[in-house]
Design an enzyme around this catalytic site. Structure first.
Site, PDB file in Angstrom:
ATOM      1  N   CYS A 128      17.908   4.254 -35.887  1.00 18.65           N
ATOM      2  CA  CYS A 128      16.474   4.526 -36.052  1.00 18.65           C
ATOM      3  C   CYS A 128      16.252   5.293 -37.356  1.00 18.65           C
ATOM      4  O   CYS A 128      16.164   6.529 -37.361  1.00 18.65           O
ATOM      5  CB  CYS A 128      15.949   5.312 -34.851  1.00 18.65           C
ATOM      6  SG  CYS A 128      14.152   5.485 -34.870  1.00 18.65           S
ATOM      7  N   TYR A 168      -5.173   5.522 -15.028  1.00 22.29           N
ATOM      8  CA  TYR A 168      -6.619   5.456 -15.202  1.00 22.29           C
ATOM      9  C   TYR A 168      -7.211   4.542 -14.126  1.00 22.29           C
ATOM     10  O   TYR A 168      -8.381   4.172 -14.194  1.00 22.29           O
ATOM     11  CB  TYR A 168      -6.952   4.925 -16.599  1.00 22.29           C
ATOM     12  CG  TYR A 168      -6.287   5.739 -17.703  1.00 22.29           C
ATOM     13  CD1 TYR A 168      -6.872   6.919 -18.164  1.00 22.29           C
ATOM     14  CD2 TYR A 168      -5.068   5.353 -18.247  1.00 22.29           C
ATOM     15  CE1 TYR A 168      -6.260   7.681 -19.157  1.00 22.29           C
ATOM     16  CE2 TYR A 168      -4.445   6.111 -19.236  1.00 22.29           C
ATOM     17  CZ  TYR A 168      -5.037   7.270 -19.686  1.00 22.29           C
ATOM     18  OH  TYR A 168      -4.421   8.026 -20.656  1.00 22.29           O
ATOM     19  N   ASN A 169      -6.342   4.167 -13.167  1.00 24.66           N
ATOM     20  CA  ASN A 169      -6.733   3.269 -12.066  1.00 24.66           C
ATOM     21  C   ASN A 169      -7.311   1.960 -12.577  1.00 24.66           C
ATOM     22  O   ASN A 169      -8.293   1.434 -12.035  1.00 24.66           O
ATOM     23  CB  ASN A 169      -7.739   3.970 -11.132  1.00 24.66           C
ATOM     24  CG  ASN A 169      -7.127   5.177 -10.456  1.00 24.66           C
ATOM     25  OD1 ASN A 169      -6.068   5.084  -9.851  1.00 24.66           O
ATOM     26  ND2 ASN A 169      -7.769   6.326 -10.594  1.00 24.66           N
ATOM     27  N   THR A 170      -6.697   1.451 -13.640  1.00 29.19           N
ATOM     28  CA  THR A 170      -7.123   0.164 -14.187  1.00 29.19           C
ATOM     29  C   THR A 170      -5.906  -0.729 -14.417  1.00 29.19           C
ATOM     30  O   THR A 170      -4.789  -0.248 -14.598  1.00 29.19           O
ATOM     31  CB  THR A 170      -7.848   0.342 -15.538  1.00 29.19           C
ATOM     32  OG1 THR A 170      -6.956   0.976 -16.460  1.00 29.19           O
ATOM     33  CG2 THR A 170      -9.104   1.175 -15.391  1.00 29.19           C
TER      34      THR A 170
END
Length: 487
Positions: free
Chosen positions: A130, A382-384
């Protein structure tokens, strides 16, 4: 800015060559004639990520006051705002927790000196090639007074740091092989010995930067324009745009027509939601302990067979490989030989009951900060799901977390590993395994091939889960080995 010294005739010749190659607007033409010879850097990347449109990332801080505030605090503390923070800005709650922990590890009072901390960061990031993180910490290492000779290679660093190379290698690729004998060799190395507190600090830094390398590659983080590899002085060879258009990001964007693909994928989210619903309804049908153990072993074995990437072996450059030993050592080697990963039962040694208290005792407050970060990534919701609202995603988040731990041989006795195949498809598994085990091989195609109907912010959340689950898995093996040495 640096001015090139050249005869007037050759300057005029170069100027006309450039104007023939590019269409130059009147304003730029006037400036070019006035300031001939000035080399103006141009960003190699287009925004903080190769995978996520720049506009989406920058809009986050504009609309979210909390994100803006966190960005300002980060800039005040470090004098910079790196691209990792900008991408994590999709999730300000997590970003705040992440930056607090990282600031404490690198800059606050602790067992290790500041230049040792940055050098260990270099060692850990180099393990996964990296260069982004390596270059970041090379600069920080020099700023805190680190010896430039150490940057010539690990063999130029003190013997004490060289001895950490074996631990770095095993933790990054095969942490299940770590034993109390490895710990003993570090703690009883006569004049080059590590103290227990120093070793805990080093272990947390190593696991932090191994997992952060995964996030860096998994989200396609680009190098900032002021850093090595982040800019070029060569003009773009496009005839229909002025250089100033390109520099300001107004050039052509290549848009793929995905209408056919979207038609094929129509319902991807709904299918996943339906599977979650069915699994919740079947929750009452408990399998026996023997069956649960069998399902775990089956999933663990299958995870070994998931291909990490399509491309060939990545050979690290000398600039990177000089910071670690045995470049050929990796996860792929072990899977090819068909070695068996032993099962690590969480009920015998867990972060909550064992690891947390050990870290907090030897490096006060860090256990608390890590725990907050783990919990934040795991519980963040976010309940989505894509365009759907009021969705309970806990089952999906648990499947992702437990699948990563399963790849490391870590088993939760109360989890039904049969759920993983229901919720994670093959393209997602390939992405997860590549990002966690061989992150340097992660490609944009892999990123785009899973969850194609989901938002970029949701994919960044997935990357946060993968990063934290990986860090905790490595920590569990290291802390268990330290506990066994102490007892």
């Amino acid at each position: 800015m640096r001015h090139a010294v050249a005869p007037a005739e050759s300057v005029e010749t170069n100027y006309f060559a450039v104007t023939n190659l590019l269409k130059i607007c009147t304003h730029c033409e006037r400036l070019s004639k006035k300031d001939l010879g000035v080399r103006i850097p141009r960003p190699l990347g287009n925004g903080p990520s190769r995978f996520i449109p720049e506009k989406e990332i920058l809009e986050v801080s504009k609309v979210d006051a909390r994100t803006q505030s966190i960005f300002e605090d980060a800039f005040a503390a470090l004098g910079r705002l790196d691209n990792i923070s900008l991408v994590m800005g999709f999730h300000p709650q997590y970003l705040g927790s992440f930056l607090r922990a990282q600031h404490y590890l690198l800059q606050m009072d602790g067992p290790l000196s500041l230049h040792y901390r940055h050098y260990i960061g270099i060692m850990a990031a180099a393990r996964h090639q990296c260069s982004y993180l390596v270059n970041l910490h090379v600069n920080d290492f020099l700023q805190v007074g680190g010896d430039p000779k150490w940057l010539n290679g690990l063999d130029e660093a003190p013997q004490k740091l060289q001895q950490l190379g074996e631990l770095n290698k095993i933790l990054a690729h095969r942490p299940w092989l770590l034993t109390k004998e490895h710990i003993e060799r570090l703690l009883k190395a006569e004049e080059h010995s590590w103290s227990l507190a120093e070793l805990i600090h080093a272990v947390v830094l190593l696991t932090h930067y191994h997992s952060l390398a995964s996030f860096t590659f998994g989200c396609g983080i680009t190098t900032e324009i002021h850093c090595d590899g982040g800019h070029t002085f060569r003009p773009p060879s496009l005839s229909q745009y002025c250089v100033c258009d390109i520099a300001n990001g107004n050039g052509h964007s290549i848009h793929h027509n995905d209408s056919l693909g979207n038609q094929e994928l129509c319902g991807e989210v709904e299918v996943l939601m339906e599977r979650m619903k069915q699994l919740q309804e079947c929750d009452d049908e408990e399998a026996s302990q023997e069956e649960m153990a069998t399902r775990f072993e089956r999933e663990k074995t299958e995870s070994m067979l998931v291909a990490t990437a399509e491309d060939e072996e990545c050979v690290p450059s000398r600039d990177i490989s000089r910071h670690f030993e045995d470049p050929s050592y990796g996860y792929k080697d072990f899977s090819r030989r068909g070695e068996h990963v032993p099962t690590f039962r969480v009920q015998d040694y867990s972060w909550e009951d064992h690891g947390f208290s050990l870290v907090n005792r030897l490096y006060p407050d860090v256990g608390q900060m890590l725990d907050e970060k783990f919990q934040m990534a795991y519980n963040l919701t976010y309940n989505t799901m894509a365009t759907h609202k009021d969705v309970d995603t806990s089952m999906l988040r648990r499947a992702i977390w437990n699948y990563i731990h399963c790849m490391f041989g870590i088993r939760y006795d109360d989890y039904d590993y049969g759920e993983i195949n229901q919720l994670l498809d093959r393209s997602f598994k390939i992405y997860i395994k590549t990002m966690v085990c061989s992150p340097e091989k992660t490609t944009k195609r892999m990123y785009e091939s899973f969850w194609r109907q989901f938002q970029h912010s949701e994919k960044v959340h997935v990357n946060l889960l993968l990063m934290e689950a990986r860090m905790q898995a490595e920590l569990l093996y290291a802390l268990r080995a330290i506990t066994r040495y102490m007892t």
